[in-house]
Design an enzyme around this catalytic site. Structure first.
Site, PDB file in Angstrom:
ATOM      1  N   ASN A 100       2.676   8.996  23.399  1.00 13.81           N
ATOM      2  CA  ASN A 100       1.530   9.150  22.702  1.00 13.81           C
ATOM      3  C   ASN A 100       1.411  10.232  22.064  1.00 13.81           C
ATOM      4  O   ASN A 100       0.657  10.352  21.211  1.00 13.81           O
ATOM      5  CB  ASN A 100       0.359   8.833  23.983  1.00 13.81           C
ATOM      6  CG  ASN A 100      -0.862   9.273  23.276  1.00 13.81           C
ATOM      7  OD1 ASN A 100      -1.618   8.302  22.529  1.00 13.81           O
ATOM      8  ND2 ASN A 100      -1.799  10.184  23.606  1.00 13.81           N
ATOM      9  N   ARG A 156      -7.974   6.333  21.583  1.00 11.67           N
ATOM     10  CA  ARG A 156      -6.676   6.009  20.964  1.00 11.67           C
ATOM     11  C   ARG A 156      -6.140   6.684  19.631  1.00 11.67           C
ATOM     12  O   ARG A 156      -5.076   7.047  19.562  1.00 11.67           O
ATOM     13  CB  ARG A 156      -6.464   4.489  20.696  1.00 11.67           C
ATOM     14  CG  ARG A 156      -6.348   3.879  22.122  1.00 11.67           C
ATOM     15  CD  ARG A 156      -6.954   2.465  22.060  1.00 11.67           C
ATOM     16  NE  ARG A 156      -6.598   1.637  23.287  1.00 11.67           N
ATOM     17  CZ  ARG A 156      -7.096   0.479  23.459  1.00 11.67           C
ATOM     18  NH1 ARG A 156      -7.991  -0.109  22.877  1.00 11.67           N
ATOM     19  NH2 ARG A 156      -6.741  -0.345  24.664  1.00 11.67           N
ATOM     20  N   ASP A 165      -1.655  14.044  18.502  1.00 16.08           N
ATOM     21  CA  ASP A 165      -1.487  12.680  18.801  1.00 16.08           C
ATOM     22  C   ASP A 165      -0.773  11.740  17.711  1.00 16.08           C
ATOM     23  O   ASP A 165      -1.178  11.850  16.508  1.00 16.08           O
ATOM     24  CB  ASP A 165      -3.052  11.981  18.716  1.00 16.08           C
ATOM     25  CG  ASP A 165      -3.041  10.636  19.374  1.00 16.08           C
ATOM     26  OD1 ASP A 165      -2.886  10.682  20.548  1.00 16.08           O
ATOM     27  OD2 ASP A 165      -3.558   9.825  18.726  1.00 16.08           O
ATOM     28  N   ARG A 193       8.119   4.289  32.790  1.00 18.81           N
ATOM     29  CA  ARG A 193       6.876   4.504  32.772  1.00 18.81           C
ATOM     30  C   ARG A 193       6.158   4.960  31.814  1.00 18.81           C
ATOM     31  O   ARG A 193       6.814   6.125  31.097  1.00 18.81           O
ATOM     32  CB  ARG A 193       6.684   5.365  34.144  1.00 18.81           C
ATOM     33  CG  ARG A 193       4.965   5.998  34.234  1.00 18.81           C
ATOM     34  CD  ARG A 193       4.781   7.177  34.582  1.00 18.81           C
ATOM     35  NE  ARG A 193       3.502   7.555  34.733  1.00 18.81           N
ATOM     36  CZ  ARG A 193       2.777   8.566  34.223  1.00 18.81           C
ATOM     37  NH1 ARG A 193       3.437   9.225  33.041  1.00 18.81           N
ATOM     38  NH2 ARG A 193       1.356   8.819  34.242  1.00 18.81           N
ATOM     39  N   ASP A 195       3.783   6.942  29.726  1.00 21.35           N
ATOM     40  CA  ASP A 195       2.716   7.844  29.938  1.00 21.35           C
ATOM     41  C   ASP A 195       1.434   7.677  29.068  1.00 21.35           C
ATOM     42  O   ASP A 195       1.677   7.150  27.940  1.00 21.35           O
ATOM     43  CB  ASP A 195       3.054   9.135  29.629  1.00 21.35           C
ATOM     44  CG  ASP A 195       2.108  10.323  29.813  1.00 21.35           C
ATOM     45  OD1 ASP A 195       1.835  10.490  31.155  1.00 21.35           O
ATOM     46  OD2 ASP A 195       1.833  10.934  28.879  1.00 21.35           O
ATOM     47  N   HIS A 199      -4.206   5.391  25.888  1.00 24.70           N
ATOM     48  CA  HIS A 199      -4.439   6.147  24.538  1.00 24.70           C
ATOM     49  C   HIS A 199      -3.692   5.752  23.507  1.00 24.70           C
ATOM     50  O   HIS A 199      -3.396   6.527  22.324  1.00 24.70           O
ATOM     51  CB  HIS A 199      -4.003   7.695  24.935  1.00 24.70           C
ATOM     52  CG  HIS A 199      -4.948   8.343  25.907  1.00 24.70           C
ATOM     53  ND1 HIS A 199      -6.193   8.681  25.681  1.00 24.70           N
ATOM     54  CD2 HIS A 199      -4.666   8.731  27.105  1.00 24.70           C
ATOM     55  CE1 HIS A 199      -6.752   9.113  26.724  1.00 24.70           C
ATOM     56  NE2 HIS A 199      -5.903   8.844  27.841  1.00 24.70           N
ATOM     57  N   GLU A 231       0.714   3.442  31.971  1.00 21.01           N
ATOM     58  CA  GLU A 231      -0.069   4.043  32.745  1.00 21.01           C
ATOM     59  C   GLU A 231      -1.486   3.878  32.228  1.00 21.01           C
ATOM     60  O   GLU A 231      -1.807   4.574  31.182  1.00 21.01           O
ATOM     61  CB  GLU A 231       0.261   5.724  32.670  1.00 21.01           C
ATOM     62  CG  GLU A 231      -0.623   6.295  33.744  1.00 21.01           C
ATOM     63  CD  GLU A 231      -1.306   7.540  33.337  1.00 21.01           C
ATOM     64  OE1 GLU A 231      -1.871   8.359  34.011  1.00 21.01           O
ATOM     65  OE2 GLU A 231      -1.096   7.709  32.118  1.00 21.01           O
ATOM     66  N   ASN A 295      -0.295   9.472  42.865  1.00 20.37           N
ATOM     67  CA  ASN A 295       0.948   9.997  41.843  1.00 20.37           C
ATOM     68  C   ASN A 295       0.630  11.326  41.510  1.00 20.37           C
ATOM     69  O   ASN A 295      -0.060  12.286  42.708  1.00 20.37           O
ATOM     70  CB  ASN A 295       0.710   9.117  40.624  1.00 20.37           C
ATOM     71  CG  ASN A 295      -0.348   9.327  39.571  1.00 20.37           C
ATOM     72  OD1 ASN A 295      -1.343  10.331  40.149  1.00 20.37           O
ATOM     73  ND2 ASN A 295      -0.360   9.294  38.370  1.00 20.37           N
ATOM     74  N   ARG A 333       5.462   1.829  44.482  1.00 21.80           N
ATOM     75  CA  ARG A 333       5.991   3.058  44.306  1.00 21.80           C
ATOM     76  C   ARG A 333       5.769   4.233  45.615  1.00 21.80           C
ATOM     77  O   ARG A 333       4.374   4.187  45.599  1.00 21.80           O
ATOM     78  CB  ARG A 333       5.829   3.689  43.216  1.00 21.80           C
ATOM     79  CG  ARG A 333       6.442   4.920  42.630  1.00 21.80           C
ATOM     80  CD  ARG A 333       5.902   5.470  41.195  1.00 21.80           C
ATOM     81  NE  ARG A 333       4.513   5.774  41.303  1.00 21.80           N
ATOM     82  CZ  ARG A 333       3.889   5.748  39.954  1.00 21.80           C
ATOM     83  NH1 ARG A 333       4.509   5.647  38.844  1.00 21.80           N
ATOM     84  NH2 ARG A 333       2.651   6.110  40.289  1.00 21.80           N
TER      85      ARG A 333
HETATM   86  C1  LM2 Z   1      -0.603  11.678  31.620  1.00 19.44           C
HETATM   87  N1  LM2 Z   1      -0.894  10.330  31.725  1.00 19.44           N
HETATM   88  O1  LM2 Z   1      -1.725   9.621  30.975  1.00 19.44           O
HETATM   89  C2  LM2 Z   1       0.017  12.177  32.649  1.00 19.44           C
HETATM   90  O2  LM2 Z   1       0.163  11.381  33.725  1.00 19.44           O
HETATM   91  C3  LM2 Z   1      -0.840  13.607  32.533  1.00 19.44           C
HETATM   92  O3  LM2 Z   1      -0.031  14.357  33.910  1.00 19.44           O
HETATM   93  C4  LM2 Z   1      -0.673  14.279  31.705  1.00 19.44           C
HETATM   94  O4  LM2 Z   1      -1.637  15.708  31.584  1.00 19.44           O
HETATM   95  C5  LM2 Z   1      -1.455  13.450  30.482  1.00 19.44           C
HETATM   96  N2  LM2 Z   1      -1.330  12.275  30.525  1.00 19.44           N
HETATM   97  C6  LM2 Z   1      -0.803  13.919  29.111  1.00 19.44           C
HETATM   98  O5  LM2 Z   1       0.553  13.407  29.257  1.00 19.44           O
HETATM   99  C7  LM2 Z   1      -1.046  16.696  31.850  1.00 19.44           C
HETATM  100  C8  LM2 Z   1      -2.113  17.531  32.536  1.00 19.44           C
HETATM  101  C9  LM2 Z   1      -2.783  18.206  31.835  1.00 19.44           C
HETATM  102  C10 LM2 Z   1      -2.264  18.929  30.588  1.00 19.44           C
HETATM  103  C11 LM2 Z   1      -1.230  17.975  29.987  1.00 19.44           C
HETATM  104  C12 LM2 Z   1      -0.296  18.721  28.981  1.00 19.44           C
HETATM  105  O6  LM2 Z   1      -2.793  16.839  33.532  1.00 19.44           O
HETATM  106  O7  LM2 Z   1      -3.737  19.446  32.299  1.00 19.44           O
HETATM  107  O8  LM2 Z   1      -2.843  19.656  29.619  1.00 19.44           O
HETATM  108  O9  LM2 Z   1      -0.480  17.295  31.069  1.00 19.44           O
HETATM  109  O10 LM2 Z   1       0.594  19.396  29.440  1.00 19.44           O
HETATM  110  C13 LM2 Z   1      -2.606  21.295  29.576  1.00 19.44           C
HETATM  111  C14 LM2 Z   1      -3.778  21.783  29.771  1.00 19.44           C
HETATM  112  C15 LM2 Z   1      -4.837  21.662  28.866  1.00 19.44           C
HETATM  113  C16 LM2 Z   1      -4.580  21.755  27.526  1.00 19.44           C
HETATM  114  C17 LM2 Z   1      -3.099  20.837  27.144  1.00 19.44           C
HETATM  115  C18 LM2 Z   1      -2.970  21.222  25.777  1.00 19.44           C
HETATM  116  O11 LM2 Z   1      -3.895  21.723  31.323  1.00 19.44           O
HETATM  117  O12 LM2 Z   1      -6.060  22.472  29.364  1.00 19.44           O
HETATM  118  O13 LM2 Z   1      -5.709  21.304  26.493  1.00 19.44           O
HETATM  119  O14 LM2 Z   1      -2.275  21.382  28.156  1.00 19.44           O
HETATM  120  O15 LM2 Z   1      -2.317  22.398  25.470  1.00 19.44           O
HETATM  121  C19 LM2 Z   1      -6.224  22.290  25.737  1.00 19.44           C
HETATM  122 CA    CA Z   2      -3.199   8.198  20.657  1.00 16.58          CA
END
Ligand code: LM2
Ligand code: CA
Length: 493
Positions: A100, A156, A165, A193, A195, A199, A231, A295, A333
């Protein structure tokens, strides 16, 4: 897309979260194959941003930089070796595909050395440039990020937590993503899977998948499409529904684990009502779902997917896992986690970013196995707990049989059979079950596969005697560590 392509007689996958490819290869050969697991969901395989503040969080792997196969889990050669060894062991590999978006709005270097500038949508390692991300023409929020989950266009077309995006409406972007997935298919994976599917527009997912190759015919037979789990976190309160995605595979059924946590962890619901769990509880059809208790996101308060049961509540986790694996609904799972030092402040874990067990140079630690089958160095290895892997075997033995002989002996004392092949009794509260119950099984002496195993013709745990009328006596103390008894015809003396 909903067939996981398990080898014959297998029906459960495990998420080996953040494991290295060399360790997964060894685990397929020494444990997952012999114990009857169908497959492994692996962490994202393609190059991601190196995040240093905080230091190498697990979530950096959800910030792709290129489609080169280079991460803290290993390089391309190690990935190829793992896939072929696991397939040889009868164990499938499913890749967590982050398609995405790319990185957050900053610039830096990836785990394979590629540079990036997420704010400008510049990813020369692909290459993607500014035209390949959504922007002001189709995302209309002031800062370009998602704020209102009530607006599907925003969800989205705008940036999920600021992540660049991808413009999935574009043929060029679809070609690049499909090229990445096709490389993995040609290496021999069985599926993905997907992700953040919520979105992406369902039509754009079709646009990508229509470009995908069939699976390798030497491993899977000819004309087979990849297994797909999308997801989509749909707890009921938003306009975007799981059902929009059934045409392109299964969806992640987050409701499943949260409802079982209500029963077995919070006791805000009673086990006797599980008699029609699954479709009867308003969940999608058995062929449309991937079920799980927790998860990698909701086990640490990320992602908004509710409060589940995790390895931190081992008793409840084993009870609920036994229920999940004994129950015919859906495709299951198991989560395999690593530990981290939780530090709650005002209800939030300050350490929920922490990455996997690592060495001084931040490389991921090997998974070392102890003599008693458990794992070292903070790797929890839930999939190696006897109560878990013996129920994986239970599920394989009873495959294809219906749920029968449902009996509730109290609000939280339940029992059911799977045809005439397996039977389980569960005490989901502190009460005491002391009853004769119809198991539906042929007479004989069975090994309880929760308190022990069937080894060399003997039971290492309890033995259950089923009489000529199919009845057996069950004495289960709900206060004990494992208030479950499970028997099946594959573990009969
Ligand atoms: C998912 N599913 O839709 C994943 O299962 C989840 O683990 C992912 O979020 C999310 N989508 C995007 O792939 C994780 C995590 C976020 C993290 C993102 C990107 O939950 O907290 O965001 O991965 O690494 C982090 C920071 C956030 C920041 C972002 C971009 O926590 O504060 O936003 O990176 O720099 C400014
Ligand atoms: Ca998108």
């Amino acid at each position: 897309y909903s067939d996981p392509h398990c080898a014959a007689g297998r029906d459960t996958i495990v998420h080996l979260f953040e494991w290295k490819w060399t360790d997964i290869k060894a685990e397929c050969e020494r444990f997952l194959g012999p114990m009857g697991y169908c497959g492994v969901q692996v962490s994202p395989v393609n190059e991601n941003a190196v995040v240093t503040n905080p230091s190498r969080p697990w979530y950096e792997r959800y910030q792709p930089v290129s489609y080169n196969l280079n991460t803290r889990s290993g390089n391309e050669q190690q990935f190829r070796d793992m896939v072929s060894a696991c397939n040889k062991a009868g164990v499938r590999i499913y890749v967590d595909a982050v398609i995405n978006h790319m990185t957050g709005s900053y610039s830096g270097q990836g785990t394979g050395g590629s540079s990036f500038d997420g704010g400008a949508c510049r990813f020369p390692g692909v290459p993607f440039g500014p035209n390949d991300c959504n922007g002001g023409d189709n995302c209309h929020t002031s800062d370009g990020s998602i704020h209102n989950y009530g607006n599907p266009e925003e969800v989205r077309n705008c940036r999920l937590v600021g992540l660049a995006d991808l413009r999935l409406g574009s043929d060029y972007v679809r070609d690049k993503i499909a090229g990445f997935m096709n490389n993995l298919i040609d290496i021999g994976v069985a599926g993905f899977r997907v992700d953040a599917a919520k979105h992406m527009w369902p039509g754009d997912i079709v646009g990508v998948f229509s470009r995908l190759h069939n699976l390798r015919s030497d491993t899977f037979g000819s004309g087979k499409k990849p297994f797909i789990v999308q997801e989509v976190i749909d707890m009921g309160g938003e306009p975007i529904k799981m059902s929009e995605y059934f045409g392109t595979g299964r969806v992640t059924n987050f409701i499943f684990g949260v409802k079982l946590a209500d029963v077995f962890l919070r006791h805000s619901n009673q086990a006797k009502w599980l008699s029609n769990f699954g479709e009867g509880w308003g969940m999608p059809s058995t062929y449309d779902v991937l079920n799980f208790l927790s998860n990698h996101d909701n086990q640490r308060g990320h992602g908004g997917g509710g409060a589940p049961i995790t390895f931190r509540e081992p008793k409840e986790m084993k009870i609920a896992t036994a229920f999940m694996l004994a129950h015919p609904y859906g495709f299951p799972r198991v989560m395999s986690s690593y530990d981290w030092p939780v530090n709650y402040q005002n209800g939030n874990d300050q350490n929920n970013w922490m990455g996997p067990p690592h060495n001084g140079d931040m490389s991921t630690k090997d998974v070392r196995i102890n003599a008693d089958n458990t794992c070292n160095d903070g790797w929890i290895c839930e999939h190696r707990w006897r109560q878990v892997y013996n129920m994986v075997a239970f599920r394989n033995v009873v495959a294809g049989t219906p749920l029968q002989n449902w009996q509730a002996l109290g609000d939280n004392q339940i029992a059911f059979s799977r045809g005439t092949k397996g039977f389980i009794a569960i005490v989901g509260d502190g009460s005491h079950m002391n009853s004769d119950i119809n198991t539906g099984l042929p007479s004989g002496d069975y090994c309880d596969v929760i308190s022990g195993s069937y080894e060399n013709g003997e039971c290492t745990g309890k033995t259950v005697h089923v009489d000529g009328s199919g009845h057996a006596h069950f004495n289960i103390n709900g206060q004990s560590d494992d208030p479950v008894v499970a028997i099946h015809i594959g573990a009969k003396k």
